[in-house]
Scaffold this active site. Structure first.
Site, PDB file in Angstrom:
ATOM      1  N   CYS A   1      54.592  47.608  60.940  1.00 32.66           N
ATOM      2  CA  CYS A   1      53.695  48.723  60.615  1.00 32.66           C
ATOM      3  C   CYS A   1      52.519  48.736  61.593  1.00 32.66           C
ATOM      4  CB  CYS A   1      53.183  48.583  59.184  1.00 32.66           C
ATOM      5  SG  CYS A   1      52.173  50.000  58.662  1.00 32.66           S
TER       6      CYS A   1
ATOM      7  N   ASP B   1      49.578  49.316  60.806  1.00 36.91           N
ATOM      8  CA  ASP B   1      48.386  48.890  60.057  1.00 36.91           C
ATOM      9  C   ASP B   1      47.570  47.863  60.853  1.00 36.91           C
ATOM     10  OD1 ASP B   1      46.753  47.320  58.122  1.00 36.91           O
ATOM     11  OD2 ASP B   1      47.732  48.601  56.637  1.00 36.91           O
TER      12      ASP B   1
ATOM     13  N   ARG C   1      45.730  45.564  60.004  1.00 38.25           N
ATOM     14  CA  ARG C   1      45.654  44.210  59.441  1.00 38.25           C
ATOM     15  C   ARG C   1      46.918  43.389  59.682  1.00 38.25           C
ATOM     16  NH1 ARG C   1      44.753  46.521  53.566  1.00 38.25           N
ATOM     17  NH2 ARG C   1      46.466  47.747  54.424  1.00 38.25           N
TER      18      ARG C   1
ATOM     19  N   HIS D   1      54.861  45.316  54.866  1.00 35.57           N
ATOM     20  CA  HIS D   1      53.739  44.560  54.283  1.00 35.57           C
ATOM     21  C   HIS D   1      53.300  45.183  52.973  1.00 35.57           C
ATOM     22  CE1 HIS D   1      50.384  47.383  55.312  1.00 35.57           C
ATOM     23  NE2 HIS D   1      51.306  47.840  56.121  1.00 35.57           N
TER      24      HIS D   1
ATOM     25  N   CYS E   1      50.817  48.659  51.856  1.00 33.10           N
ATOM     26  CA  CYS E   1      51.070  49.554  52.991  1.00 33.10           C
ATOM     27  C   CYS E   1      50.666  50.988  52.616  1.00 33.10           C
ATOM     28  CB  CYS E   1      52.548  49.502  53.369  1.00 33.10           C
ATOM     29  SG  CYS E   1      52.952  50.553  54.786  1.00 33.10           S
TER      30      CYS E   1
HETATM   31 CO    CO Z   1      51.667  49.786  56.498  1.00 30.77          CO
END
Ligand code: CO
Length: 208
Positions: free
Chosen positions: A41, A43, A45, A97, A100
């Site tokens: 992803c 993302d 993090r 994750h 998400c």
């Molecule tokens: Co995500």
């Protein structure tokens, strides 16, 4: 984060690498030979290399919203083609994750414009596994399970590609489904039975 600070960080990183190995960048520039393709992803993090503890050159990385492998996405398909058929990686990892945002958004009934067709791929995963998901009464638990099932379905999308099917015949390439738990920092192997999934998928998706 100040943009200028990033350039200072970069200079420091270059110096640190050169202190350990004066030829570090000289060697990196010679080429890459990664053994793993990681699809994760976007993302901020979920950092891919950092959470896996790997160095530059170790892993070929593709990231997008909710670690998707849509069959018609030219970007994901090109990445798989290049990594599998040309770089000859031995492992393909799809890493989702918990928490998400993409998966969360797909669970809500909202018009999100250009994101709609992308998130629809996750809604398709929900539809395929509707019976299991609807039986989970706790919303967070259902959300976590959809994250896992989405990883599983994206692994299947990876297996549908001609490149991966060919690489399986040639060198037993393996597809792995993982979830990164942001809450604990731990990487969880969903232990997808690759051989069994492959067998099921190939019945319909085999490309000779
Ligand atoms: Co995500």
């Amino acid at each position: 984060m100040e943009i200028q600070k990033i350039f200072e960080n970069n200079q420091e990183w270059v110096q640190n690498k050169l202190k350990v190995d004066a030829n570090y960048f000289e060697n990196l520039s010679k080429g890459q030979n990664p053994t793993i393709l990681y699809i994760g992803c976007a993302d901020s993090r979920v950092t891919a290399e950092e959470l896996m503890g790997v160095a530059p050159g170790d892993v070929f990385v593709h990231r997008n919203i909710a670690n998707m492998v849509p069959n018609t996405d030219l970007s994901a398909m090109s990445v798989i083609d290049y990594a599998v058929a040309h770089l000859k990686v031995d492992h393909v990892v799809v890493c989702g994750h918990y928490f998400c945002g993409g998966v969360k958004a797909a669970m809500q009934s909202q018009d999100l414009g250009i994101l709609n067709p992308w998130l629809r791929n996750i809604r398709d995963v929900y539809r395929i596994h509707k019976d299991e998901l609807s039986a989970i009464s706790d919303e967070e638990e259902r959300y976590n399970r959809l994250v896992e099932l989405n990883v599983q379905e994206q692994c299947i999308n990876v297996i549908k590609t001609a490149e991966v099917q060919q690489a399986y015949k040639e060198r037993n390439i393996t597809v792995h489904g993982w979830v990164f738990d942001i809450h604990s920092g731990k990487l969880i192997d969903l232990k997808i039975d690759f051989a069994k999934v492959l067998e099921d998928v190939m019945e319909i998706y085999r490309l000779k």
